[in-house]
Scaffold this motif. Structure first.
Motif, PDB file in Angstrom:
ATOM      1  N   MET A   1       0.848  -1.167   0.000  1.00 53.25           N
ATOM      2  CA  MET A   1       0.000   0.000   0.000  1.00 53.25           C
ATOM      3  C   MET A   1       0.896   1.233   0.000  1.00 53.25           C
ATOM      4  O   MET A   1       1.744   1.377   0.880  1.00 53.25           O
ATOM      5  CB  MET A   1      -0.880   0.011   1.238  1.00 53.25           C
ATOM      6  N   ARG A   2       0.704   2.062  -0.971  1.00 53.60           N
ATOM      7  CA  ARG A   2       1.519   3.265  -1.096  1.00 53.60           C
ATOM      8  C   ARG A   2       0.675   4.392  -1.690  1.00 53.60           C
ATOM      9  O   ARG A   2      -0.366   4.169  -2.296  1.00 53.60           O
ATOM     10  CB  ARG A   2       2.729   3.031  -2.013  1.00 53.60           C
ATOM     11  N   ASN A  40      -8.442   6.605  -2.177  1.00 46.27           N
ATOM     12  CA  ASN A  40      -7.930   6.750  -0.807  1.00 46.27           C
ATOM     13  C   ASN A  40      -7.816   5.372  -0.157  1.00 46.27           C
ATOM     14  O   ASN A  40      -8.217   4.360  -0.736  1.00 46.27           O
ATOM     15  CB  ASN A  40      -8.845   7.670   0.015  1.00 46.27           C
ATOM     16  N   PHE A  41      -7.267   5.352   1.060  1.00 44.87           N
ATOM     17  CA  PHE A  41      -7.066   4.080   1.745  1.00 44.87           C
ATOM     18  C   PHE A  41      -8.370   3.466   2.239  1.00 44.87           C
ATOM     19  O   PHE A  41      -8.448   2.252   2.402  1.00 44.87           O
ATOM     20  CB  PHE A  41      -6.048   4.225   2.871  1.00 44.87           C
ATOM     21  N   ASP A  42      -9.399   4.260   2.445  1.00 45.95           N
ATOM     22  CA  ASP A  42     -10.703   3.697   2.805  1.00 45.95           C
ATOM     23  C   ASP A  42     -11.171   2.744   1.705  1.00 45.95           C
ATOM     24  O   ASP A  42     -11.606   1.621   1.982  1.00 45.95           O
ATOM     25  CB  ASP A  42     -11.753   4.793   3.015  1.00 45.95           C
ATOM     26  N   GLU A  43     -11.076   3.185   0.460  1.00 54.35           N
ATOM     27  CA  GLU A  43     -11.488   2.347  -0.674  1.00 54.35           C
ATOM     28  C   GLU A  43     -10.593   1.121  -0.802  1.00 54.35           C
ATOM     29  O   GLU A  43     -11.081   0.012  -1.029  1.00 54.35           O
ATOM     30  CB  GLU A  43     -11.445   3.148  -1.977  1.00 54.35           C
ATOM     31  N   LEU A  44      -9.284   1.322  -0.675  1.00 52.34           N
ATOM     32  CA  LEU A  44      -8.338   0.221  -0.800  1.00 52.34           C
ATOM     33  C   LEU A  44      -8.613  -0.841   0.266  1.00 52.34           C
ATOM     34  O   LEU A  44      -8.669  -2.032  -0.035  1.00 52.34           O
ATOM     35  CB  LEU A  44      -6.901   0.749  -0.680  1.00 52.34           C
ATOM     36  N   ASP A  52      -4.317  -9.872   3.415  1.00 50.15           N
ATOM     37  CA  ASP A  52      -3.591  -9.476   2.202  1.00 50.15           C
ATOM     38  C   ASP A  52      -2.892  -8.131   2.393  1.00 50.15           C
ATOM     39  O   ASP A  52      -1.923  -7.835   1.695  1.00 50.15           O
ATOM     40  CB  ASP A  52      -4.528  -9.390   1.003  1.00 50.15           C
ATOM     41  N   LEU A  53      -3.388  -7.333   3.328  1.00 53.26           N
ATOM     42  CA  LEU A  53      -2.794  -6.021   3.612  1.00 53.26           C
ATOM     43  C   LEU A  53      -1.693  -6.103   4.665  1.00 53.26           C
ATOM     44  O   LEU A  53      -1.087  -5.094   5.000  1.00 53.26           O
ATOM     45  CB  LEU A  53      -3.878  -5.043   4.082  1.00 53.26           C
ATOM     46  N   GLY A  54      -1.458  -7.304   5.194  1.00 48.51           N
ATOM     47  CA  GLY A  54      -0.387  -7.466   6.176  1.00 48.51           C
ATOM     48  C   GLY A  54      -0.845  -7.523   7.614  1.00 48.51           C
ATOM     49  O   GLY A  54      -0.022  -7.576   8.527  1.00 48.51           O
ATOM     50  N   MET A  77      -4.752  14.204  -3.392  1.00 50.17           N
ATOM     51  CA  MET A  77      -3.994  14.726  -4.518  1.00 50.17           C
ATOM     52  C   MET A  77      -3.523  13.629  -5.477  1.00 50.17           C
ATOM     53  O   MET A  77      -3.615  13.778  -6.698  1.00 50.17           O
ATOM     54  CB  MET A  77      -2.762  15.491  -4.014  1.00 50.17           C
ATOM     55  N   SER A  78      -3.029  12.513  -4.927  1.00 51.66           N
ATOM     56  CA  SER A  78      -2.371  11.489  -5.747  1.00 51.66           C
ATOM     57  C   SER A  78      -3.143  10.194  -5.900  1.00 51.66           C
ATOM     58  O   SER A  78      -2.872   9.427  -6.812  1.00 51.66           O
ATOM     59  CB  SER A  78      -0.999  11.150  -5.158  1.00 51.66           C
ATOM     60  N   GLY A  79      -4.058   9.906  -4.979  1.00 53.95           N
ATOM     61  CA  GLY A  79      -4.656   8.587  -4.928  1.00 53.95           C
ATOM     62  C   GLY A  79      -3.694   7.622  -4.249  1.00 53.95           C
ATOM     63  O   GLY A  79      -2.606   8.008  -3.812  1.00 53.95           O
ATOM     64  N   VAL A  80      -4.092   6.368  -4.148  1.00 52.19           N
ATOM     65  CA  VAL A  80      -3.262   5.351  -3.505  1.00 52.19           C
ATOM     66  C   VAL A  80      -3.238   4.107  -4.384  1.00 52.19           C
ATOM     67  O   VAL A  80      -4.085   3.940  -5.259  1.00 52.19           O
ATOM     68  CB  VAL A  80      -3.777   5.004  -2.087  1.00 52.19           C
ATOM     69  N   VAL A  81      -2.265   3.243  -4.135  1.00 52.52           N
ATOM     70  CA  VAL A  81      -2.144   2.025  -4.933  1.00 52.52           C
ATOM     71  C   VAL A  81      -1.869   0.829  -4.026  1.00 52.52           C
ATOM     72  O   VAL A  81      -1.081   0.916  -3.085  1.00 52.52           O
ATOM     73  CB  VAL A  81      -1.046   2.162  -6.013  1.00 52.52           C
ATOM     74  N   GLY A  82      -2.570  -0.255  -4.318  1.00 57.76           N
ATOM     75  CA  GLY A  82      -2.257  -1.542  -3.710  1.00 57.76           C
ATOM     76  C   GLY A  82      -1.395  -2.300  -4.690  1.00 57.76           C
ATOM     77  O   GLY A  82      -1.795  -2.536  -5.824  1.00 57.76           O
ATOM     78  N   ILE A  83      -0.168  -2.611  -4.275  1.00 61.51           N
ATOM     79  CA  ILE A  83       0.777  -3.307  -5.144  1.00 61.51           C
ATOM     80  C   ILE A  83       0.711  -4.793  -4.791  1.00 61.51           C
ATOM     81  O   ILE A  83       1.158  -5.199  -3.720  1.00 61.51           O
ATOM     82  CB  ILE A  83       2.206  -2.752  -4.964  1.00 61.51           C
TER      83      ILE A  83
END
Length: 88
Positions: A1-2, A40-44, A52-54, A77-83
């Motif tokens: 998650m970044r 955002n992280f709420d959606e992720l 899976d998120l640790g 501003m950037s959004g978030v990504v689950g890698i």
């Protein structure tokens, strides 16, 4: 998650990443098998299983945990990504 910043936007499925455990210098190599972008992280957090998120099964998975690394403003501003990765 970044944060889905300029650095993470360069990531591609199939790329390899090497992680180093800073406490013992142990290294692992992984391959990116998917990139999941969210606002955002709420959606992720609602998309992924907490393990899976640790998180451990007995732990609470709280999106607010990520605010110690990335502010709400940065997320907006950037959004978030689950890698999504696999060990190689």
């Amino acid at each position: 998650m970044r944060l889905y910043d300029e650095k993470r936007k360069l990531l591609k499925i199939g790329d390899c990443i090497e992680f180093t455990n800073i406490s013992n210098n142990e290294k692992i190599k992984v391959e990116i098998i998917n990139l999941c972008v969210f606002a955002n992280f709420d959606e992720l957090y609602s998309f992924f299983n907490k393990t899976d998120l640790g998180y451990e099964e007995n732990e609470m998975a709280i999106p607010r945990d990520m605010e110690k690394y990335y502010s709400k403003e940065e997320q907006k501003m950037s959004g978030v990504v689950g890698i999504v990765i696999k060990l190689i």
